[in-house]
Write an enzyme that holds these catalytic residues in place. Structure first.
Site, PDB file in Angstrom:
ATOM      1  N   LYS A  83       0.866  -1.184   0.000  1.00 19.63           N
ATOM      2  CA  LYS A  83       0.000   0.000   0.000  1.00 19.63           C
ATOM      3  C   LYS A  83       0.897   1.226   0.000  1.00 19.63           C
ATOM      4  O   LYS A  83       1.905   1.264   0.734  1.00 19.63           O
ATOM      5  CB  LYS A  83      -0.886  -0.031   1.248  1.00 19.63           C
ATOM      6  CG  LYS A  83      -1.867   1.130   1.364  1.00 19.63           C
ATOM      7  CD  LYS A  83      -2.759   0.982   2.606  1.00 19.63           C
ATOM      8  CE  LYS A  83      -3.809   2.065   2.700  1.00 19.63           C
ATOM      9  NZ  LYS A  83      -4.677   1.907   3.900  1.00 19.63           N
ATOM     10  N   SER A 166      -9.622   2.042   2.878  1.00 16.31           N
ATOM     11  CA  SER A 166      -8.722   2.778   2.038  1.00 16.31           C
ATOM     12  C   SER A 166      -7.718   1.901   1.291  1.00 16.31           C
ATOM     13  O   SER A 166      -7.102   2.367   0.330  1.00 16.31           O
ATOM     14  CB  SER A 166      -7.943   3.800   2.877  1.00 16.31           C
ATOM     15  OG  SER A 166      -7.139   3.148   3.842  1.00 16.31           O
ATOM     16  N   SER A 190      -9.850  -0.322   7.173  1.00 18.18           N
ATOM     17  CA  SER A 190      -9.303  -0.253   5.811  1.00 18.18           C
ATOM     18  C   SER A 190      -8.611  -1.501   5.300  1.00 18.18           C
ATOM     19  O   SER A 190      -8.268  -1.558   4.120  1.00 18.18           O
ATOM     20  CB  SER A 190      -8.335   0.917   5.694  1.00 18.18           C
ATOM     21  OG  SER A 190      -9.064   2.092   5.494  1.00 18.18           O
TER      22      SER A 190
END
Ligand code: GLN
Length: 499
Positions: A83, A166, A190
């Site tokens: 990420k 997210s 997330s």
């Protein structure tokens, strides 16, 4: 065993790929090339924001050398993507924000470094909501690989739908087989929510088990890293590498030795008490999600577990509490982006204050600004007592509610999210967006480990995740329960059409 590299490598997952690499049936370079080619051929999904063949292949060659020399670490040559909230020395880091355009970290986040020590090869960086704020990945301000302008990340099960957020790019990379595994971060859901929306497995460990060093901070008392992969077994392998104390670099990392989370995966679930919180099954829960969750719970009963009704009476309060505390911490954490130290600086300004204002006005997106404003407001004189302090008190009560519940059960189960993935562009009201986090926020506020396990499909063939929440340090038990479900079902290995 001979592999058809074009079709099979990406379907193996971490555990089987690692075994083939160790057996030298496939090389780390071949595996890396295979996934880089897939990242490109599926770039329309918008999952990757940075790839760099030279960097990835150099890492892969080093792993091949270690494999040849017999000095390889357990995950030698297994590709992984991170990420873009984890800082990396060899790839740009943006946190999906214009604010960090052009930023290069001089070091790797601890989680990135630990996975590299375990032998993982980095494929690149993955899209996310700006500074991890959001639940749709629609708040990204960066252009994915292959695009010149920001694009929504698409759910591989239905390209007109969001992947969740997210960690949306992470979930998509795993679901679309563009990486065997990915890292994610979870502040209020997330990892779990995008895992649920994309039909992959993800776990957020107990707060403090994985170091936050080099993870760009959103809300420091909640942020936690974790793996996303196809199976619980794969997550267990990765989590074993990611966790462990980091006392010199993250003062909130817990003094708890690294653990091998794979050893108890196959334990029997006979007599396991699974707590079912009534508050997770109320009016807002969509029928198709409920049906899939109920079916998974029945499966657990067949495996010998017992369902126990429990109460988490302050579940509803977790939304206002989180949306006071997280923005409060964010407003403080994001003050460092001032145009002086990192990334973007306004090109034209009159004086220092004007430079700050213009830089931040240009650099941050709407959702980030909204949170900075809420956070600044709830921390301001006169409102601190009314909002921030009250929210802190209720946070403690939410944690206490869980401890009372864990007197009656060993694990808690329920839905991850009230619905399956939304249509792109449909979540226009921030408040209704925040309300959709209701089932993931309680465990976040309490600092408890939680995971999402594929539990079936709802209307339109969209994935549904089952949430499992454990008491502090119960990661091995969570992974065990998830693994047993995955031995009895095949939801986690189904592939979206066209992938
Ligand atoms: N959707 C939640 C939010 O917008 C959670 C985000 C996260 O866990 N990083 O804050």
């Amino acid at each position: 065993m001979t592999m058809n590299h074009n079709t099979d490598l990406h379907d193996l997952g971490v555990a089987r790929l690692a075994a083939l690499l160790r057996g030298k049936q496939v090389s780390a370079v071949e595996a890396a090339q295979h996934f880089l080619a897939r990242a490109r051929s599926h770039q329309g999904l918008g999952a990757y924001v940075a790839i760099n063949d030279d960097v990835t292949l150099a890492q892969a060659r080093a792993q091949d050398a270690a494999l040849a020399a017999g000095t390889a670490a357990p995950l030698a040559g297994v590709p992984i993507a991170h990420k873009d909230i984890f800082v990396t020395r060899d790839f740009p880091t943006t946190a999906a924000s214009r604010m960090l355009a052009g930023y290069r970290s001089p070091f790797d986040a601890t989680v990135v470094a630990r996975l590299a020590e375990a032998g993982c090869v980095t494929l690149g960086k993955l899209n996310c909501d700006e500074f991890a704020m959001g639940g749709t990945n629609e708040n990204s301000a960066v252009a994915p690989v292959g695009f010149d302008v920001p694009q929504p990340v698409r759910n591989p099960w239905d390209g007109a739908r969001v992947p969740g957020g997210s960690s949306g790019g992470s979930a998509v990379a795993v679901a679309a087989r563009l990486a065997p595994a990915a890292t994610g971060t979870d502040t209020g859901g997330s990892i779990r929510q995008p895992a649920s929306f994309c039909g992959v497995t993800g776990i957020k460990p107990t707060y403090g088990r994985a170091s936050r060093y080099g993870m760009i901070a959103f809300a420091s008392s909640l942020d936690q890293a974790g793996p996303m992969a196809r199976s619980a077994e794969d997550c267990a392998l990765l989590l074993s590498a990611m966790c462990g104390p980091d006392p010199d670099r993250d003062s909130t990392s817990l003094d708890r030795p690294a653990e091998d989370f794979t050893t108890r995966l196959s334990d029997s679930l006979e007599g396991l008490r699974i707590g079912i919180p009534a508050e997770f099954f109320g009016d807002g829960l969509a029928g198709d999600v409920r049906a899939a969750v109920d079916a998974a719970l029945k499966e657990y009963e067949k495996l010998g577990a017992r369902l126990v009704p429990i109460a988490l009476p302050r579940t509803e309060l977790s939304v206002p509490v989180y949306y006071i505390l997280a923005p409060a911490e964010a407003s403080s954490n994001l003050s460092r982006f001032d145009g002086v130290r990192y990334g973007h600086r306004a090109a034209q300004y009159t004086d220092l204050l004007d430079m700050y204002k213009k830089t931040r006005a240009q650099g941050f997106g709407d959702e980030v600004k909204r949170r900075i404003m809420i956070g600044t407001y709830v921390l301001s004189e006169g409102y601190y007592d009314a909002y921030y302090l009250q929210a802190q008190k209720i946070r403690r009560m939410i944690a206490d509610d869980f401890q009372a519940a864990f007197q009656q059960c060993d694990l808690i189960a329920g839905p991850v999210a009230p619905t399956t993935a939304w249509q792109l562009g449909s979540q226009t009201d921030p408040v209704s967006n925040y309300l959709a986090d209701i089932y993931t926020l309680p465990a976040s506020l309490a600092g408890l480990p939680g995971m999402s396990v594929p539990a079936g499909f709802g209307a339109g063939g969209l994935p549904v995740g089952l949430q499992l929440i454990g008491n502090y340090f119960a990661e091995a038990r969570l992974l065990n329960a998830a693994h047993r479900l995955q031995q009895a079902t095949d939801f986690h290995i189904r592939t979206p059409q066209g992938i």
